[in-house]
Design an enzyme around this catalytic site. Structure first.
Site, PDB file in Angstrom:
ATOM      1  N   PHE A 105     -15.139   1.875  -9.218  1.00  0.00           N
ATOM      2  CA  PHE A 105     -14.581   0.725  -8.516  1.00  0.00           C
ATOM      3  C   PHE A 105     -13.451   1.220  -7.627  1.00  0.00           C
ATOM      4  O   PHE A 105     -12.418   1.666  -8.114  1.00  0.00           O
ATOM      5  CB  PHE A 105     -14.055  -0.355  -9.462  1.00  0.00           C
ATOM      6  CG  PHE A 105     -13.540  -1.549  -8.694  1.00  0.00           C
ATOM      7  CD1 PHE A 105     -14.425  -2.519  -8.248  1.00  0.00           C
ATOM      8  CD2 PHE A 105     -12.202  -1.663  -8.388  1.00  0.00           C
ATOM      9  CE1 PHE A 105     -13.957  -3.609  -7.506  1.00  0.00           C
ATOM     10  CE2 PHE A 105     -11.734  -2.748  -7.657  1.00  0.00           C
ATOM     11  CZ  PHE A 105     -12.615  -3.716  -7.210  1.00  0.00           C
ATOM     12  N   ASP A 129      -8.524   8.750  -6.907  1.00  0.00           N
ATOM     13  CA  ASP A 129      -8.134   7.361  -6.750  1.00  0.00           C
ATOM     14  C   ASP A 129      -7.279   6.980  -7.956  1.00  0.00           C
ATOM     15  O   ASP A 129      -7.786   6.663  -9.020  1.00  0.00           O
ATOM     16  CB  ASP A 129      -9.370   6.466  -6.653  1.00  0.00           C
ATOM     17  CG  ASP A 129      -9.033   4.988  -6.506  1.00  0.00           C
ATOM     18  OD1 ASP A 129      -7.879   4.607  -6.783  1.00  0.00           O
ATOM     19  OD2 ASP A 129      -9.932   4.197  -6.155  1.00  0.00           O
ATOM     20  N   LYS A 161      -1.371  -0.683  -5.721  1.00  0.00           N
ATOM     21  CA  LYS A 161      -0.957  -1.549  -6.822  1.00  0.00           C
ATOM     22  C   LYS A 161       0.516  -1.377  -7.184  1.00  0.00           C
ATOM     23  O   LYS A 161       1.382  -1.967  -6.570  1.00  0.00           O
ATOM     24  CB  LYS A 161      -1.883  -1.374  -8.019  1.00  0.00           C
ATOM     25  CG  LYS A 161      -3.315  -1.880  -7.735  1.00  0.00           C
ATOM     26  CD  LYS A 161      -4.110  -2.046  -8.995  1.00  0.00           C
ATOM     27  CE  LYS A 161      -5.554  -2.433  -8.715  1.00  0.00           C
ATOM     28  NZ  LYS A 161      -5.722  -3.735  -8.059  1.00  0.00           N
TER      29      LYS A 161
END
Length: 401
Positions: A141, A226, A255
């Site tokens: 994801f 990531d 984030k």
């Protein structure tokens, strides 16, 4: 109709249904707790999918934002501003890298990393134009843009959004042999999550990340990590790659970099890699804006102390000590994770992940399911041990253990 029901009905009347929120309407939040429109408090064990690592309403982050709001919030990258250089310098130092390319969202940062890898492949490695290949992992994801869903293996994220962008090959996560077999002369990068978050907090086998690092070095391929969810303290280290002493060629961050205050993301790498860009080839009106830089600079300072990494290590060990015995006892099939981050696979006899999330909501705890049967636990790193234990007690209660 209650105030909660009115809030939900109003939201659903005029918003696209791309999310399926739990039936709660939050009005305020502080630390690890959120309060709804009726005044009821809930323990937040999701932390905005790790965007809120430092808690709701962190005073240092809010003070940094307020001070910057009074000065200047946006210049665009058409001009320099006085927070940009410090942000890039300190983030590069935190990562042990040389250059920073700031964006806003995690998906934008992943798109930036994809463009970076392709351009590096053509200009530095010498891959023929249009032939660059990037290898990814099954169940990944990385976001939901059209390019990113093109290499997703999740039908929910991918279906009905074609035609898909070519240039990607997916291999099983954690399978070094499959990865090695996929690398060819046109491969420019391997893009991986050091821990797969959305897939259910999947930790790869020991030795996998060092193996990826060696393979990519040997084959002249970029290793892109990531760390949007796993990075910035969540696993007990600044970066999840550090658990196996791995330093990738490229970090993708987001984030928690914005502290839950503003969206901030970045690609961080060497001069050789990010130096391939020339003016006009990539950009963002809001990327690296003064407000974002001011908040992110304070985030970096919080991480430089090591306090939050230490809390994630200590409380994470406690979290997994408490969750571990649940696995295999009939209520929970498996528990995975690292640091203050766990994926808990619910046995069907206890209901779906959604059903368990709703039962926890009724007891004042907020979590969210993924892939049907799994709930994720990722509280703010500043949560107290007493609050964490109370939340775990509620989980045991709804599972009947």
């Amino acid at each position: 109709m209650t105030s909660t029901e009115r809030g939900i009905a109003a939201a659903e009347a005029h918003s696209a249904h791309n999310y399926h929120p739990l039936p709660v309407v939050v009005a305020t939040a502080e630390g690890a707790w959120m309060t709804d429109v009726t005044g009821r408090r809930y323990l937040d064990l999701l932390a905005g999918y790790s965007a809120l690592n430092f808690g709701h309403g962190n005073r240092r982050l809010l003070d940094a934002a307020r001070a910057q709001l009074e000065r200047v919030t946006l210049t665009s990258r058409a001009f320099h501003h006085d927070r940009f250089a410090d942000f890039c310098t300190r983030l590069a130092e935190l990562c042990g890298m040389e250059l920073v390319l700031p964006m806003n969202t995690g998906a934008e940062a992943v798109e930036t990393a994809v463009k970076t890898a392709r351009k590096w492949g053509y200009r530095v490695k010498g891959v023929p134009d249009g032939r660059a290949k990037i290898i990814v992992a099954d169940n990944n994801f990385h976001g939901r843009t059209t390019t990113i869903v093109s290499f997703s293996t999740d039908p929910e994220a991918r279906a009905d959004f074609g035609p898909y962008t070519p240039g990607f090959e997916s291999v099983p996560y954690g399978d070094l042999a499959a990865l090695a077999a996929a690398v060819d002369e046109h491969t420019v990068a391997v893009l991986l999550e050091p821990i797969q978050g959305e897939a259910g907090v999947l930790v790869p086998p020991a030795g996998y990340l060092p193996g990826v690092r060696k393979l990519t070095r040997d084959r002249d391929v970029l290793f892109i990590a990531d760390e949007i969810q796993s990075g910035l303290g969540r696993t007990g280290r600044t970066f999840a790659c550090e658990h196996e002493d791995v330093v990738p060629d490229v970090y993708v961050l987001g984030k928690a970099l914005g502290g839950g205050v503003v969206p901030v993301s970045a690609v961080v790498s060497s001069r050789e890699v990010l130096g391939v860009f020339a003016p006009g080839e990539h950009g963002s009106t809001f990327g690296g804006n003064p407000l974002a830089c001011a908040v992110a600079l304070e985030v970096i300072e919080l991480l430089r102390t090591g306090e939050f990494q230490q809390r994630a290590t200590e409380l994470g060990a406690h979290l997994h000590h408490e969750l571990g015995p649940l696995a295999g006892g009939g209520a929970v099939d498996a528990v995975r994770g690292r640091g203050l981050w766990a994926g808990v696979d619910i046995n069907p006899s206890r209901g779906s992940g959604r059903a368990v999330s709703e039962r926890l909501l009724a007891r004042g705890v907020l979590v969210k399911e993924t892939h049907g049967a799994t709930i994720r636990i990722a509280p703010p790193l500043m949560i107290s041990k007493a609050d964490l234990d109370w939340g775990l007690d509620q989980l045991r209660h709804v599972l009947g253990v």
